[in-house]
Design a protein around this motif. Structure first.
Motif, PDB file in Angstrom:
ATOM      1  N   ASP A  98       0.888  -1.162   0.000  1.00 15.08           N
ATOM      2  CA  ASP A  98       0.000   0.000   0.000  1.00 15.08           C
ATOM      3  C   ASP A  98       0.928   1.213   0.000  1.00 15.08           C
ATOM      4  O   ASP A  98       1.144   1.853   1.028  1.00 15.08           O
ATOM      5  N   ILE A  99       1.504   1.488  -1.159  1.00 12.84           N
ATOM      6  CA  ILE A  99       2.556   2.502  -1.283  1.00 12.84           C
ATOM      7  C   ILE A  99       1.912   3.884  -1.387  1.00 12.84           C
ATOM      8  O   ILE A  99       1.455   4.302  -2.449  1.00 12.84           O
ATOM      9  N   ARG A 100       1.896   4.593  -0.285  1.00 12.43           N
ATOM     10  CA  ARG A 100       1.160   5.864  -0.202  1.00 12.43           C
ATOM     11  C   ARG A 100       1.760   6.955  -1.087  1.00 12.43           C
ATOM     12  O   ARG A 100       1.040   7.809  -1.602  1.00 12.43           O
ATOM     13  N   ALA A 137       1.366  12.866  -5.623  1.00 12.88           N
ATOM     14  CA  ALA A 137       2.118  11.653  -5.940  1.00 12.88           C
ATOM     15  C   ALA A 137       3.597  12.000  -6.072  1.00 12.88           C
ATOM     16  O   ALA A 137       3.961  12.943  -6.779  1.00 12.88           O
ATOM     17  N   LEU A 138       4.449  11.215  -5.403  1.00 10.12           N
ATOM     18  CA  LEU A 138       5.883  11.463  -5.438  1.00 10.12           C
ATOM     19  C   LEU A 138       6.645  10.333  -6.137  1.00 10.12           C
ATOM     20  O   LEU A 138       7.769  10.555  -6.599  1.00 10.12           O
ATOM     21  N   TYR A 139       6.077   9.154  -6.200  1.00  8.08           N
ATOM     22  CA  TYR A 139       6.670   8.037  -6.943  1.00  8.08           C
ATOM     23  C   TYR A 139       5.937   7.895  -8.277  1.00  8.08           C
ATOM     24  O   TYR A 139       4.721   8.101  -8.341  1.00  8.08           O
ATOM     25  N   GLU A 140       6.659   7.519  -9.307  1.00  6.87           N
ATOM     26  CA  GLU A 140       6.031   7.358 -10.616  1.00  6.87           C
ATOM     27  C   GLU A 140       5.263   6.052 -10.737  1.00  6.87           C
ATOM     28  O   GLU A 140       4.422   5.889 -11.617  1.00  6.87           O
ATOM     29  N   ARG A 141       5.513   5.129  -9.810  1.00  7.81           N
ATOM     30  CA  ARG A 141       4.799   3.859  -9.777  1.00  7.81           C
ATOM     31  C   ARG A 141       4.964   3.264  -8.389  1.00  7.81           C
ATOM     32  O   ARG A 141       5.860   3.655  -7.637  1.00  7.81           O
ATOM     33  N   ALA A 142       4.092   2.335  -8.050  1.00  7.02           N
ATOM     34  CA  ALA A 142       4.185   1.679  -6.744  1.00  7.02           C
ATOM     35  C   ALA A 142       5.284   0.621  -6.777  1.00  7.02           C
ATOM     36  O   ALA A 142       5.457  -0.092  -7.770  1.00  7.02           O
TER      37      ALA A 142
END
Length: 321
Positions: A151-153, A164-169
């Motif tokens: 569950d990558i917030r 959103a700070l990551y481009e993908r989980a």
């Protein structure tokens, strides 16, 4: 946001209704929380099937009902439950969800254009490290044990910054840490629980984004990119438990990434079951070589984290091998 905490504890009350040993009324369950000043709050919590208070000169003091919402405090004094407040020896203290209030303030003050912020972050340079480091060998945690869930917030907007700070989980750890996490998962599975990962390895440029987008007065909540963060080295993991039968995350004394005293690993508040689950997670992680992070119950560092370099590879690069 205040209602979120109250609904959470009322849900717990309903779940525990079949257990007559827990004798709190719905009103008492709804009163669990923090009141007064953020720097020195009064915490109302459940312990030994009764309400207790901590703070304002009291230390885990039991409350004994005396009728009409009034309670005698062990050691002397009186507390009264009111709507959205408590009255302690005649002084009214308002209820606060300090974590939600701080998050709201940060989100309102975030100055980021996510696209431009990412572009600038990727162009920035991490600090130069001159000491010898172990070679990086990041492992996808979903390959370690199928019961480890994500569950990558920071891959979405459900985080303290609201962007959103990551481009993908994705969730990666250095191989020794990943294997240790697998052993912790095996031990927890025997007790009916799985690990739910909120964050693990974090590319350095995301640490730069945190710092740049967060107002200076809130920099205490984020790592300084000039030093790099523990997550950058691939041995830090943010996680909680979920029930293997239902697939649902368990209730802990605070939300993930909450900026309040409730997030502390030794926070006295909440309810007995929440504290027991927090202890269960901690015991499983420590047994496999992870260190407790005192200010965040969900954060654990593998014992060798200082020996690894600051990482810059993105999740897209890691997923592509």
């Amino acid at each position: 946001m205040k209602g979120l905490v109250r609904r959470s504890f009322l849900a717990l009350a309903a779940a525990f209704a079949a257990r007559p040993a827990l004798a709190l009324t719905r009103t008492e369950w709804a009163a669990i929380g923090q009141y007064g000043d953020k720097a020195a709050p009064l915490t109302v919590f459940e312990k030994e099937r009764a309400l207790h208070i901590d703070g304002q000169g009291f230390r885990s003091a039991r409350l004994t009902p005396s009728g009409g919402g009034h309670y005698a405090i062990a050691g002397g004094g009186e507390l009264t439950l009111e709507n959205g407040a408590v009255r302690l020896d005649g002084k009214t203290l308002a209820f606060h969800d300090f974590g939600a209030e701080t998050q709201d303030a940060i989100r309102k003050a975030v100055r980021a254009d996510p696209v431009a912020l990412r572009r600038r972050a990727l162009a920035a340079s991490p600090p130069v490290e001159t000491e010898p480091r172990l070679p990086s060998d990041l492992v996808d945690l979903t390959t370690i044990d199928p019961r480890i869930k994500l569950d990558i917030r920071y891959a979405g907007t459900n985080n303290f910054m609201g962007i959103a700070l990551y481009e993908r989980a994705g969730a990666y750890l250095q191989r020794p840490a990943a294997e240790a996490l697998g052993r912790a998962q095996k031990a927890l599975a025997d007790k009916g629980y799985g690990l739910l990962i909120h964050d693990a390895y974090r590319p350095w440029f995301v640490t730069w984004m945190f710092w740049e987008a967060t107002p200076p007065e809130d920099h205490a909540f984020v790592a300084d990119p000039a030093k790099g963060s523990r997550h950058n080295r691939g041995c830090a993991v943010d996680l909680t438990l979920y029930d293997l039968k239902t697939g649902k995350a368990v209730e802990m004394p605070s939300r993930y990434d909450e900026f309040s005293l409730r997030a502390y690993a030794d926070f006295i508040g909440g309810v007995t079951k929440q504290r027991a689950l927090r202890a269960l997670l901690r015991e499983a992680m420590v047994a496999e070589g992870f260190e407790i992070y005192p200010e965040e119950w969900w954060h654990f560092d593998y014992k060798d984290w200082r020996r690894y370099p600051i990482g810059v590879r993105t999740f897209t690069e890691l997923a592509g091998g």
